[in-house]
Design a protein around this motif. Structure first.
Motif, mmCIF file in Angstrom:
data_model
loop_
_atom_site.group_PDB
_atom_site.id
_atom_site.type_symbol
_atom_site.label_atom_id
_atom_site.label_comp_id
_atom_site.label_asym_id
_atom_site.label_seq_id
_atom_site.Cartn_x
_atom_site.Cartn_y
_atom_site.Cartn_z
ATOM 1 N N TYR A 87 0.821 -1.209 0.000
ATOM 2 C CA TYR A 87 0.000 0.000 0.000
ATOM 3 C C TYR A 87 0.857 1.262 0.000
ATOM 4 O O TYR A 87 0.467 2.282 -0.583
ATOM 5 C CB TYR A 87 -0.946 -0.002 1.202
ATOM 6 C CG TYR A 87 -2.125 -0.939 1.043
ATOM 7 C CD1 TYR A 87 -2.896 -0.920 -0.116
ATOM 8 C CD2 TYR A 87 -2.477 -1.832 2.055
ATOM 9 C CE1 TYR A 87 -3.971 -1.773 -0.268
ATOM 10 C CE2 TYR A 87 -3.562 -2.687 1.905
ATOM 11 C CZ TYR A 87 -4.304 -2.656 0.741
ATOM 12 O OH TYR A 87 -5.374 -3.508 0.577
ATOM 13 N N GLU A 88 2.031 1.218 0.638
ATOM 14 C CA GLU A 88 2.925 2.380 0.616
ATOM 15 C C GLU A 88 3.305 2.740 -0.819
ATOM 16 O O GLU A 88 3.433 3.920 -1.156
ATOM 17 C CB GLU A 88 4.192 2.095 1.424
ATOM 18 C CG GLU A 88 3.999 2.162 2.928
ATOM 19 C CD GLU A 88 5.248 1.790 3.707
ATOM 20 O OE1 GLU A 88 5.294 2.071 4.917
ATOM 21 O OE2 GLU A 88 6.184 1.206 3.112
ATOM 22 N N ALA B 198 0.083 4.509 -2.303
ATOM 23 C CA ALA B 198 -0.603 5.579 -1.572
ATOM 24 C C ALA B 198 -0.314 6.955 -2.161
ATOM 25 O O ALA B 198 0.813 7.252 -2.572
ATOM 26 C CB ALA B 198 -0.199 5.543 -0.107
ATOM 27 N N ILE C 247 0.281 9.430 3.147
ATOM 28 C CA ILE C 247 0.485 8.569 4.310
ATOM 29 C C ILE C 247 0.556 9.463 5.539
ATOM 30 O O ILE C 247 1.283 10.456 5.549
ATOM 31 C CB ILE C 247 1.793 7.759 4.195
ATOM 32 C CG1 ILE C 247 1.767 6.855 2.959
ATOM 33 C CG2 ILE C 247 2.021 6.925 5.457
ATOM 34 C CD1 ILE C 247 3.086 6.144 2.698
ATOM 35 N N SER D 107 1.433 9.173 9.505
ATOM 36 C CA SER D 107 2.060 8.256 10.450
ATOM 37 C C SER D 107 2.111 8.871 11.840
ATOM 38 O O SER D 107 2.505 10.029 12.001
ATOM 39 C CB SER D 107 3.477 7.918 9.978
ATOM 40 O OG SER D 107 4.068 6.946 10.811
ATOM 41 N N PHE E 131 3.516 12.855 2.744
ATOM 42 C CA PHE E 131 3.773 12.078 3.952
ATOM 43 C C PHE E 131 3.766 13.041 5.131
ATOM 44 O O PHE E 131 4.542 14.001 5.164
ATOM 45 C CB PHE E 131 5.147 11.406 3.844
ATOM 46 C CG PHE E 131 5.378 10.277 4.821
ATOM 47 C CD1 PHE E 131 5.603 8.987 4.380
ATOM 48 C CD2 PHE E 131 5.373 10.498 6.191
ATOM 49 C CE1 PHE E 131 5.823 7.938 5.262
ATOM 50 C CE2 PHE E 131 5.595 9.468 7.090
ATOM 51 C CZ PHE E 131 5.815 8.178 6.621
ATOM 52 N N ASP F 209 -0.479 3.954 11.076
ATOM 53 C CA ASP F 209 -0.351 4.665 9.806
ATOM 54 C C ASP F 209 -1.686 4.602 9.090
ATOM 55 O O ASP F 209 -2.317 3.540 9.045
ATOM 56 C CB ASP F 209 0.716 4.026 8.913
ATOM 57 C CG ASP F 209 2.097 4.060 9.535
ATOM 58 O OD1 ASP F 209 2.428 5.064 10.179
ATOM 59 O OD2 ASP F 209 2.845 3.077 9.370
ATOM 60 N N LEU G 4 -3.185 5.222 5.330
ATOM 61 C CA LEU G 4 -2.748 5.381 3.951
ATOM 62 C C LEU G 4 -3.955 5.590 3.050
ATOM 63 O O LEU G 4 -4.913 4.800 3.085
ATOM 64 C CB LEU G 4 -1.969 4.145 3.480
ATOM 65 C CG LEU G 4 -0.708 3.795 4.274
ATOM 66 C CD1 LEU G 4 -1.037 2.837 5.436
ATOM 67 C CD2 LEU G 4 0.332 3.135 3.377
#
Length: 297
Positions: free
Chosen positions: A113-114, A117, A120, A122, A177, A232, A234
């Motif tokens: 998924y990272e 995405a 994200i 976190s 991010f 996290d 996402l």
């Protein structure tokens, strides 16, 4: 289904529809396996997203589960075709035998998924998030638990951290991010002053490249700290579309991907509240720079 969907997004759509249809029908995975004359592991792997289902298998399965909406069936068949393109092209690194053996299912799905995405978010109270870690910091952090893992597990874990970091850095301009970190993260000099100063320098570098926005939740904040050690969120699509959001969370003994929308939405709201209560990005960067000066004196 939007044009240009990735295999990851398409496979997720199919397996969620299948799981929800099975649950509405009141059927177990074993009952589905017996009816379709499949192994139980095949059903589990399809619903977990480990494998993509072939369109020829999908048609009778949808019929058995009572899915009769023609538009939905057409969408699922189209998605199933897209989902299988990745498997016919090449095997991604985190699905190779050595990583499958030593990484949890939750971690491997997180890595997948990272890569897809658009954003994200976190949250951590213990350490710098994995994709932002430099190798020496990752090694020092993992060495804290060296007596609980084999050397091969440690080696594979470090390789995975490095690959995740490189993959995130390569996405400057296409990934947003944000990291919300408790003040304890900045005060805990994992690896010693020199290594931790280098880690903080990397945070500054990524911020200057506009890849990451960081806020610190200070000890003095007049707000309730989340009980979660870290999670996290996402977004495969835009930040305001929670239907395309997944959450990864871990404890000291386990980790998991959560796709329940209500749970993900609750954590996203909690993240936003804590983000608003934290120091601003400018204030956080000032704190980080002072912390680096203190560590390198």
């Amino acid at each position: 289904m939007a044009e240009g969907d990735s295999p990851t997004v398409a496979r997720r759509r199919v397996r969620i529809v299948l799981r929800e249809a099975r649950e509405r029908a009141g059927l177990t995975q074993l009952e589905v396996a017996e009816e379709m004359e499949w192994s139980l592991s095949k059903v589990i792997r399809i619903e977990n997203g480990d494998v993509a289902i072939a369109p020829n298998d999908l048609r009778p399965l949808l019929a058995y589960l009572g899915v009769k909406d023609r538009a939905l069936i057409a969408e699922m068949l189209a998605s199933a075709k897209i989902a299988r393109t990745r498997q016919t092209q090449r095997q991604v690194w985190y699905q190779s035998p050595e990583f499958r053996e030593h990484l949890t299912d939750g971690t491997r799905r997180l890595i997948e998924y990272e890569a897809e995405a658009a954003s994200i978010h976190s949250y951590s109270v213990f350490h710098i998030p994995g994709p932002l870690q430099i190798p020496s910091y990752s090694e020092a952090l993992m060495n804290m638990w060296r007596d609980e893992m084999s050397e091969e597990q440690r080696k594979v874990g470090l390789d995975a951290r490095r690959r995740r970091h490189d993959a995130v850095v390569e996405r400057v301009g296409s990934l947003r991010f944000t990291a919300l970190l408790d003040e304890s993260v900045f005060m805990r000099a994992v690896g010693g002053p020199r290594i931790f100063a280098d880690q903080l320098q990397e945070i500054l570098r990524l911020e200057q490249q506009k890849l990451v926005s960081i806020r610190m939740f200070p000890f003095s904040a007049d707000a309730a700290l989340s009980y979660n050690a870290g999670f996290d969120i996402l977004f495969i699509g835009t930040d305001n579309d929670l239907s395309n959001a997944v959450m990864y969370r871990e404890t000291g003994t386990s980790d998991e991907i959560v796709e329940d929308r209500a749970t993900t939405e609750r954590h996203h709201l909690r993240y936003q509240k804590l983000w608003d209560a934290a120091l601003t990005e400018v204030e956080t960067l000032q704190f980080v720079k002072q912390r680096i000066r203190d560590l390198t004196r």
